[in-house]
Design a protein around this motif. Structure first.
Motif, mmCIF file in Angstrom:
data_model
loop_
_atom_site.group_PDB
_atom_site.id
_atom_site.type_symbol
_atom_site.label_atom_id
_atom_site.label_comp_id
_atom_site.label_asym_id
_atom_site.label_seq_id
_atom_site.Cartn_x
_atom_site.Cartn_y
_atom_site.Cartn_z
ATOM 1 N N GLY A 119 0.813 -1.216 0.000
ATOM 2 C CA GLY A 119 0.000 0.000 0.000
ATOM 3 C C GLY A 119 0.842 1.259 0.000
ATOM 4 O O GLY A 119 0.564 2.221 -0.742
ATOM 5 N N VAL A 120 1.891 1.273 0.821
ATOM 6 C CA VAL A 120 2.787 2.426 0.893
ATOM 7 C C VAL A 120 3.516 2.621 -0.435
ATOM 8 O O VAL A 120 3.684 3.752 -0.909
ATOM 9 C CB VAL A 120 3.800 2.247 2.049
ATOM 10 C CG1 VAL A 120 4.919 3.277 1.946
ATOM 11 C CG2 VAL A 120 3.094 2.360 3.392
ATOM 12 N N THR A 121 3.926 1.528 -1.055
ATOM 13 C CA THR A 121 4.595 1.606 -2.361
ATOM 14 C C THR A 121 3.652 2.169 -3.416
ATOM 15 O O THR A 121 4.064 2.951 -4.276
ATOM 16 C CB THR A 121 5.097 0.211 -2.786
ATOM 17 O OG1 THR A 121 5.980 -0.309 -1.782
ATOM 18 C CG2 THR A 121 5.847 0.286 -4.109
ATOM 19 N N ALA A 122 2.388 1.803 -3.349
ATOM 20 C CA ALA A 122 1.393 2.323 -4.292
ATOM 21 C C ALA A 122 1.234 3.831 -4.120
ATOM 22 O O ALA A 122 1.113 4.582 -5.111
ATOM 23 C CB ALA A 122 0.055 1.621 -4.090
ATOM 24 N N ILE A 123 1.240 4.297 -2.877
ATOM 25 C CA ILE A 123 1.159 5.739 -2.620
ATOM 26 C C ILE A 123 2.366 6.451 -3.218
ATOM 27 O O ILE A 123 2.241 7.496 -3.872
ATOM 28 C CB ILE A 123 1.071 6.003 -1.100
ATOM 29 C CG1 ILE A 123 -0.258 5.493 -0.541
ATOM 30 C CG2 ILE A 123 1.235 7.505 -0.805
ATOM 31 C CD1 ILE A 123 -0.357 5.550 0.970
ATOM 32 N N GLN A 124 3.543 5.881 -3.011
ATOM 33 C CA GLN A 124 4.761 6.455 -3.584
ATOM 34 C C GLN A 124 4.702 6.480 -5.116
ATOM 35 O O GLN A 124 5.151 7.432 -5.748
ATOM 36 C CB GLN A 124 5.973 5.648 -3.126
ATOM 37 C CG GLN A 124 6.314 5.831 -1.660
ATOM 38 C CD GLN A 124 7.270 6.972 -1.439
ATOM 39 O OE1 GLN A 124 8.461 6.875 -1.743
ATOM 40 N NE2 GLN A 124 6.773 8.077 -0.913
ATOM 41 N N LEU A 125 4.133 5.434 -5.701
ATOM 42 C CA LEU A 125 3.996 5.370 -7.158
ATOM 43 C C LEU A 125 3.132 6.519 -7.672
ATOM 44 O O LEU A 125 3.456 7.152 -8.685
ATOM 45 C CB LEU A 125 3.388 4.023 -7.561
ATOM 46 C CG LEU A 125 3.201 3.776 -9.065
ATOM 47 C CD1 LEU A 125 4.548 3.665 -9.758
ATOM 48 C CD2 LEU A 125 2.388 2.494 -9.298
ATOM 49 N N VAL A 126 2.035 6.795 -6.972
ATOM 50 C CA VAL A 126 1.157 7.901 -7.366
ATOM 51 C C VAL A 126 1.903 9.221 -7.294
ATOM 52 O O VAL A 126 1.820 10.048 -8.216
ATOM 53 C CB VAL A 126 -0.105 7.931 -6.465
ATOM 54 C CG1 VAL A 126 -0.904 9.206 -6.733
ATOM 55 C CG2 VAL A 126 -0.964 6.708 -6.711
ATOM 56 N N TYR A 127 2.655 9.431 -6.221
ATOM 57 C CA TYR A 127 3.392 10.683 -6.073
ATOM 58 C C TYR A 127 4.446 10.834 -7.169
ATOM 59 O O TYR A 127 4.472 11.831 -7.899
ATOM 60 C CB TYR A 127 4.064 10.746 -4.702
ATOM 61 C CG TYR A 127 3.190 11.327 -3.605
ATOM 62 C CD1 TYR A 127 3.032 12.702 -3.470
ATOM 63 C CD2 TYR A 127 2.537 10.497 -2.706
ATOM 64 C CE1 TYR A 127 2.236 13.239 -2.469
ATOM 65 C CE2 TYR A 127 1.741 11.026 -1.696
ATOM 66 C CZ TYR A 127 1.587 12.402 -1.584
ATOM 67 O OH TYR A 127 0.805 12.932 -0.593
ATOM 68 N N PHE A 135 5.566 12.300 3.255
ATOM 69 C CA PHE A 135 6.628 11.990 4.216
ATOM 70 C C PHE A 135 6.340 10.674 4.943
ATOM 71 O O PHE A 135 7.240 9.853 5.142
ATOM 72 C CB PHE A 135 6.781 13.113 5.235
ATOM 73 C CG PHE A 135 7.822 12.824 6.287
ATOM 74 C CD1 PHE A 135 9.167 12.855 5.979
ATOM 75 C CD2 PHE A 135 7.441 12.479 7.580
ATOM 76 C CE1 PHE A 135 10.129 12.560 6.938
ATOM 77 C CE2 PHE A 135 8.389 12.178 8.550
ATOM 78 C CZ PHE A 135 9.741 12.216 8.221
ATOM 79 N N PHE A 136 5.080 10.473 5.331
ATOM 80 C CA PHE A 136 4.703 9.231 6.014
ATOM 81 C C PHE A 136 4.985 8.026 5.124
ATOM 82 O O PHE A 136 5.482 6.987 5.593
ATOM 83 C CB PHE A 136 3.217 9.269 6.388
ATOM 84 C CG PHE A 136 2.689 7.963 6.907
ATOM 85 C CD1 PHE A 136 2.943 7.564 8.214
ATOM 86 C CD2 PHE A 136 1.945 7.119 6.080
ATOM 87 C CE1 PHE A 136 2.461 6.339 8.688
ATOM 88 C CE2 PHE A 136 1.462 5.905 6.544
ATOM 89 C CZ PHE A 136 1.725 5.526 7.853
ATOM 90 N N SER A 137 4.684 8.142 3.840
ATOM 91 C CA SER A 137 4.909 7.019 2.924
ATOM 92 C C SER A 137 6.402 6.753 2.738
ATOM 93 O O SER A 137 6.824 5.602 2.615
ATOM 94 C CB SER A 137 4.238 7.277 1.569
ATOM 95 O OG SER A 137 4.849 8.362 0.879
ATOM 96 N N GLN A 138 7.221 7.811 2.722
ATOM 97 C CA GLN A 138 8.675 7.635 2.630
ATOM 98 C C GLN A 138 9.220 6.896 3.860
ATOM 99 O O GLN A 138 9.963 5.917 3.741
ATOM 100 C CB GLN A 138 9.366 8.992 2.527
ATOM 101 C CG GLN A 138 9.335 9.649 1.164
ATOM 102 C CD GLN A 138 10.157 10.922 1.167
ATOM 103 O OE1 GLN A 138 9.929 11.812 1.988
ATOM 104 N NE2 GLN A 138 11.111 11.003 0.271
ATOM 105 N N LEU A 139 8.864 7.430 5.030
ATOM 106 C CA LEU A 139 9.359 6.846 6.278
ATOM 107 C C LEU A 139 8.855 5.415 6.458
ATOM 108 O O LEU A 139 9.628 4.519 6.828
ATOM 109 C CB LEU A 139 8.925 7.716 7.458
ATOM 110 C CG LEU A 139 9.327 7.233 8.864
ATOM 111 C CD1 LEU A 139 10.841 7.175 8.990
ATOM 112 C CD2 LEU A 139 8.729 8.153 9.933
ATOM 113 N N SER A 140 7.581 5.189 6.177
ATOM 114 C CA SER A 140 6.998 3.857 6.351
ATOM 115 C C SER A 140 7.647 2.856 5.412
ATOM 116 O O SER A 140 7.928 1.710 5.799
ATOM 117 C CB SER A 140 5.491 3.903 6.097
ATOM 118 O OG SER A 140 4.851 4.761 7.014
ATOM 119 N N PHE A 141 7.869 3.263 4.165
ATOM 120 C CA PHE A 141 8.502 2.339 3.220
ATOM 121 C C PHE A 141 9.881 1.921 3.720
ATOM 122 O O PHE A 141 10.232 0.729 3.689
ATOM 123 C CB PHE A 141 8.628 2.978 1.842
ATOM 124 C CG PHE A 141 9.401 2.132 0.868
ATOM 125 C CD1 PHE A 141 8.770 1.129 0.165
ATOM 126 C CD2 PHE A 141 10.771 2.314 0.698
ATOM 127 C CE1 PHE A 141 9.490 0.312 -0.714
ATOM 128 C CE2 PHE A 141 11.495 1.508 -0.175
ATOM 129 C CZ PHE A 141 10.852 0.506 -0.876
#
Length: 368
Positions: free
Chosen positions: A11-19, A287-293
């Protein structure tokens, strides 16, 4: 436990992909700009406080601009060094220089926004181009490139303010990586139709936009934010555009100690808390998605029998982020920092985390 963390990682990777691909990609993969010179009169606004050494070097570079009709409005914000003396000499020698002297005002003591307001009102022309006293344009075509993006509808132009390279300096690479990432973000969101910030080192807008939002009045109490808070308030999908031609960049000297840079980051982060709700949300989510990944990747790769399942996800994420930032770095002449991407990203994540917690317990110091 592994399954839950693994699905969260996806899920976090998908968020990063969108960004990185959908939003930032609007800038990263955009075609190179072709300028369409407008030749409209421009007022360059430079506000200085105790910048004698810098203005001596950089004001002459502004005067050398290859542009038919421009003035330079020099604002001395109650300097205690020789800044005012130098400004007065420049004004005597050049007819297109206008000097604005700002005296300390009890209600606006040391407030750059008050000084800028006086300079904006004193400007001769309606189209304004801003830079800082410690900045200089990368070419003699700076005014032409920035002003060429003005149209009847596009009245705010976001430019790129780069930092000079210091060989063999990890801190310098980190600062320039952060500048690259930030520019990729605000250029990408602007091209998506959601502009949220700009940098005062390289920013242009029509004076009407300033008065439409009553200038800096809504955030005058904050010492910083004359650039990003103004853009956050005044910009929208209709009136804002970007300029990233290489002749339009400005340069300034970066901080040379981690403490100075860290204090600068504290000021920027504290200002961002006053952004519009959506902008605060998307920045926090990024930032949350970066840190979580990062944390999830480390934890999941530590599962000895499952690392082969996790590794493709981690590699996929680094491929698309590296690709997106690589194209952006090529546009912004920052290719050397992208080679260090994984290390720079990790260092930046934990720097921002440190800034966040430090700001909780103490307020950062603003303007000189």
């Amino acid at each position: 436990m592994f399954d839950i963390l693994f699905y969260v990682l996806i899920g976090v990777t998908a968020i990063q992909l969108v960004y990185y691909v959908v939003v930032f990609g609007k800038f990263s993969f955009a075609k190179v700009q072709k300028s369409n010179p407008k030749r409209i009169p421009i007022s360059i606004i430079v506000c200085a406080k105790n910048e004698g050494e810098n203005v001596r070097k950089f004001v002459p570079l502004l005067l050398e601009q290859n542009y038919p009709d421009f003035e330079i409005v020099l604002i001395d914000d109650s300097s205690s060094d020789n800044t005012l003396d130098l400004f007065e000499e420049f004004e005597k020698q050049h007819s297109n220089i206008k000097l604005v002297k700002v005296q300390n005002n009890e209600a606006f003591w040391g407030n750059k926004k008050f000084a800028l307001t006086l300079g904006i009102k004193a400007a001769k022309y309606d189209y304004l181009l801003f830079t800082d006293a410690d900045c200089y344009p990368t070419s003699k075509e700076w005014i032409k490139e920035m002003s060429s993006n003005f149209t009847l509808k596009k009245t705010i132009v976001l430019g790129y303010g780069a930092y000079e390279k210091i060989p063999n300096s990890f801190l310098n690479k980190l600062i320039r990586f952060e500048t690259l990432l930030t520019a990729t973000q605000y250029f990408g969101w602007a091209k998506t139709g959601k502009p949220y910030m700009g940098v005062g080192r390289n920013l242009a807008y029509k004076r009407d936009e300033f008065f439409r939002v009553n200038g800096f009045i809504d955030h005058m109490k904050l010492r910083s934010g004359d650039d990003d808070l103004f853009v956050n308030q005044a910009s929208n999908s209709e009136n804002t555009t970007v300029c990233f031609s290489k002749e339009s960049f400005t340069f300034s000297m970066p901080k040379t100690s981690f403490k100075e840079w860290f204090d600068q980051k504290r000021r920027h982060v504290s200002t961002a808390t006053y952004y519009k709700s959506f902008d605060r949300f998307q920045l926090a989510l990024f930032f949350f998605s970066q840190l979580s990944f990062l944390l999830l990747a480390i934890i999941l790769l530590a599962f000895q029998h499952q690392w082969m399942i996790v590794l493709p996800i981690v590699l996929f994420r680094y491929i698309f982020t590296w690709t997106s930032l690589g194209y952006a770095a090529n546009k912004l002449n920052e290719k050397d920092v992208i080679y260090w991407f994984p290390i720079m990203e990790i260092a930046l994540i934990f720097t921002h985390l440190n800034v966040f917690f430090t700001n909780i317990f103490s307020k950062p110091v603003h303007w000189k």
